[in-house]
Write a protein that holds these residues in place. Structure first.
Motif, PDB file in Angstrom:
ATOM      1  N   GLN A 134      -7.403 -78.455 -45.814  1.00  0.00           N
ATOM      2  CA  GLN A 134      -8.146 -79.699 -45.226  1.00  0.00           C
ATOM      3  C   GLN A 134      -7.502 -79.971 -43.820  1.00  0.00           C
ATOM      4  OE1 GLN A 134      -8.183 -82.472 -48.482  1.00  0.00           O
ATOM      5  NE2 GLN A 134      -6.697 -83.694 -47.249  1.00  0.00           N
ATOM      6  N   LEU A 135      -8.167 -80.224 -42.913  1.00  0.00           N
ATOM      7  CA  LEU A 135      -7.703 -80.533 -41.557  1.00  0.00           C
ATOM      8  C   LEU A 135      -8.660 -81.929 -41.291  1.00  0.00           C
ATOM      9  CD1 LEU A 135      -9.314 -79.377 -39.096  1.00  0.00           C
ATOM     10  CD2 LEU A 135      -7.925 -77.374 -40.143  1.00  0.00           C
ATOM     11  N   THR A 136      -8.116 -82.852 -40.104  1.00  0.00           N
ATOM     12  CA  THR A 136      -8.776 -83.458 -39.294  1.00  0.00           C
ATOM     13  C   THR A 136      -8.556 -83.406 -37.887  1.00  0.00           C
ATOM     14  OG1 THR A 136      -8.410 -85.310 -41.112  1.00  0.00           O
ATOM     15  CG2 THR A 136      -9.424 -86.086 -38.703  1.00  0.00           C
ATOM     16  N   VAL A 137      -9.801 -83.041 -37.042  1.00  0.00           N
ATOM     17  CA  VAL A 137      -9.566 -82.638 -35.623  1.00  0.00           C
ATOM     18  C   VAL A 137     -10.649 -83.525 -34.786  1.00  0.00           C
ATOM     19  CG1 VAL A 137     -11.646 -81.020 -36.114  1.00  0.00           C
ATOM     20  CG2 VAL A 137     -10.035 -80.513 -34.221  1.00  0.00           C
ATOM     21  N   PHE A 138     -10.257 -83.872 -33.602  1.00  0.00           N
ATOM     22  CA  PHE A 138     -11.255 -84.764 -32.877  1.00  0.00           C
ATOM     23  C   PHE A 138     -12.492 -83.969 -32.528  1.00  0.00           C
ATOM     24  CE2 PHE A 138      -7.084 -87.111 -31.536  1.00  0.00           C
ATOM     25  CZ  PHE A 138      -7.436 -88.306 -32.040  1.00  0.00           C
ATOM     26  N   ALA A 139     -13.530 -84.692 -32.710  1.00  0.00           N
ATOM     27  CA  ALA A 139     -14.968 -84.021 -32.595  1.00  0.00           C
ATOM     28  C   ALA A 139     -15.362 -83.213 -31.322  1.00  0.00           C
ATOM     29  CB  ALA A 139     -15.938 -85.121 -32.709  1.00  0.00           C
ATOM     30  N   GLU A 156     -17.002 -81.301 -43.019  1.00  0.00           N
ATOM     31  CA  GLU A 156     -17.348 -81.840 -44.345  1.00  0.00           C
ATOM     32  C   GLU A 156     -17.797 -83.259 -43.696  1.00  0.00           C
ATOM     33  OE1 GLU A 156     -13.722 -81.859 -46.660  1.00  0.00           O
ATOM     34  OE2 GLU A 156     -14.804 -80.340 -48.047  1.00  0.00           O
ATOM     35  N   GLY A 157     -17.700 -83.858 -42.842  1.00  0.00           N
ATOM     36  CA  GLY A 157     -17.781 -85.154 -42.471  1.00  0.00           C
ATOM     37  C   GLY A 157     -17.533 -85.634 -41.172  1.00  0.00           C
ATOM     38  N   THR A 158     -18.073 -86.718 -40.476  1.00  0.00           N
ATOM     39  CA  THR A 158     -17.610 -87.301 -39.415  1.00  0.00           C
ATOM     40  C   THR A 158     -17.096 -88.696 -39.574  1.00  0.00           C
ATOM     41  OG1 THR A 158     -19.263 -86.128 -38.125  1.00  0.00           O
ATOM     42  CG2 THR A 158     -18.135 -87.974 -37.119  1.00  0.00           C
ATOM     43  N   ALA A 159     -15.651 -88.843 -39.065  1.00  0.00           N
ATOM     44  CA  ALA A 159     -14.928 -90.164 -39.345  1.00  0.00           C
ATOM     45  C   ALA A 159     -15.261 -90.810 -37.713  1.00  0.00           C
ATOM     46  CB  ALA A 159     -13.569 -89.983 -39.346  1.00  0.00           C
ATOM     47  N   ARG A 160     -16.001 -91.832 -37.685  1.00  0.00           N
ATOM     48  CA  ARG A 160     -16.256 -92.553 -36.612  1.00  0.00           C
ATOM     49  C   ARG A 160     -15.125 -93.555 -36.011  1.00  0.00           C
ATOM     50  NH1 ARG A 160     -21.698 -95.251 -37.505  1.00  0.00           N
ATOM     51  NH2 ARG A 160     -20.674 -95.895 -39.290  1.00  0.00           N
ATOM     52  N   ARG A 161     -15.118 -93.284 -34.611  1.00  0.00           N
ATOM     53  CA  ARG A 161     -13.917 -94.269 -34.117  1.00  0.00           C
ATOM     54  C   ARG A 161     -12.499 -94.050 -34.873  1.00  0.00           C
ATOM     55  NH1 ARG A 161     -16.349 -99.780 -31.523  1.00  0.00           N
ATOM     56  NH2 ARG A 161     -18.261 -98.896 -30.630  1.00  0.00           N
ATOM     57  N   LEU A 169     -11.433 -95.119 -28.707  1.00  0.00           N
ATOM     58  CA  LEU A 169     -11.484 -95.120 -29.906  1.00  0.00           C
ATOM     59  C   LEU A 169     -12.457 -93.702 -30.029  1.00  0.00           C
ATOM     60  CD1 LEU A 169     -11.555 -98.300 -32.026  1.00  0.00           C
ATOM     61  CD2 LEU A 169      -9.728 -96.775 -31.892  1.00  0.00           C
ATOM     62  N   VAL A 170     -12.101 -92.553 -30.588  1.00  0.00           N
ATOM     63  CA  VAL A 170     -12.989 -91.380 -30.688  1.00  0.00           C
ATOM     64  C   VAL A 170     -13.165 -91.061 -32.020  1.00  0.00           C
ATOM     65  CG1 VAL A 170     -12.287 -90.686 -28.219  1.00  0.00           C
ATOM     66  CG2 VAL A 170     -10.909 -90.047 -30.225  1.00  0.00           C
TER      67      VAL A 170
END
Ligand SMILES: CC(C)(COP(=O)(O)OP(=O)(O)OC[C@H]1O[C@@H](n2cnc3c(N)ncnc32)[C@H](O)[C@@H]1OP(=O)(O)O)[C@@H](O)C(=O)NCCC(=O)NCCS
Length: 182
Positions: A134-139, A156-161, A169-170
């Motif tokens: 898994q990873l997290t990347v700016f949209a 899998e989903g969007t984490a807002r702000r 905040l992005v």
């Protein structure tokens, strides 16, 4: 977008010109240079002016076999840094790892990230029995998202702000790659 420019280095067509090996404590200064580079920094959750001691601490804390930290080298120059690491200690999540990746902008577009990605995913698939990466990347990090999609990651989903970047905040995307372990 100008931050994707790779004009500062001639394009190399042979990724075998680069090597990949485990990160050593002696790489701390070089890894700091990669991670503090402004175009890298803005796409990560690092803060400016991180010290070599900070990265030395991370490398030292990552010497267990379940932590994999790799560098890509162009002769003696560290041009990329990547990690595959447990995100907590619970035995119930040992099938899963987080992935992080960064390449020195002078070497973008030369196959360094795919090389690091192949090494990490080979370890995950064939040696560590990791079925979820898994990873997290700016949209809006289109370059990284394209790389991840090419390697089987799905959103899998969007984490807002999600985080502060350049004063705003992005949003970020949570992505994962699922593989059956035989
Ligand atoms: C994302 C990153 C790791 C990619 O490294 P790299 O070594 O340049 O990867 P590649 O060689 O595969 O090049 C990326 C590909 O994206 C393509 N690309 C460039 N701009 C793009 C864009 N706006 N949208 C989609 N693809 C793009 C390139 O053309 C290249 O494809 P090619 O191999 O067909 O030429 C690197 O740009 C980086 O370190 N960025 C800053 C840190 C970062 O974003 N890390 C990930 C945080 S989750």
């Amino acid at each position: 977008m100008t931050q994707f420019s790779v004009v500062d280095s001639p394009r190399r067509t042979d990724p075998s010109a680069f090597g990949v090996r485990r990160a050593h404590e002696s790489d701390a200064l070089a890894i700091t240079a990669v991670m503090n580079e402004p175009r890298v920094l803005r796409e990560t959750l690092q803060v400016p002016h991180a010290s070599p001691e900070h990265w030395m601490g991370i490398i030292k804390a990552s010497q267990s076999p379940s932590h994999l930290q790799l560098v890509a080298v162009d002769k003696d120059l560290v041009v990329g840094f990547a990690g595959l690491y447990p995100f907590n200690n619970s035995p119930r999540t040992q099938h899963a790892r987080s992935l992080a990746l960064a390449v020195l902008p002078s070497h973008w577009g030369q196959g360094v990230a795919p090389l690091l990605m192949r090494s990490l995913l080979d370890s995950a698939d064939n040696w560590l029995a990791v079925s979820r990466v898994q990873l997290t990347v700016f949209a809006d990090n289109a370059r990284a998202i394209a790389l991840y999609r090419r390697n089987g990651f799905e959103v899998e989903g969007t984490a807002r702000r999600f985080a502060l970047r350049d004063g705003a905040l992005v949003d970020a995307l949570h992505m994962a790659r699922i593989r059956d372990v035989h």
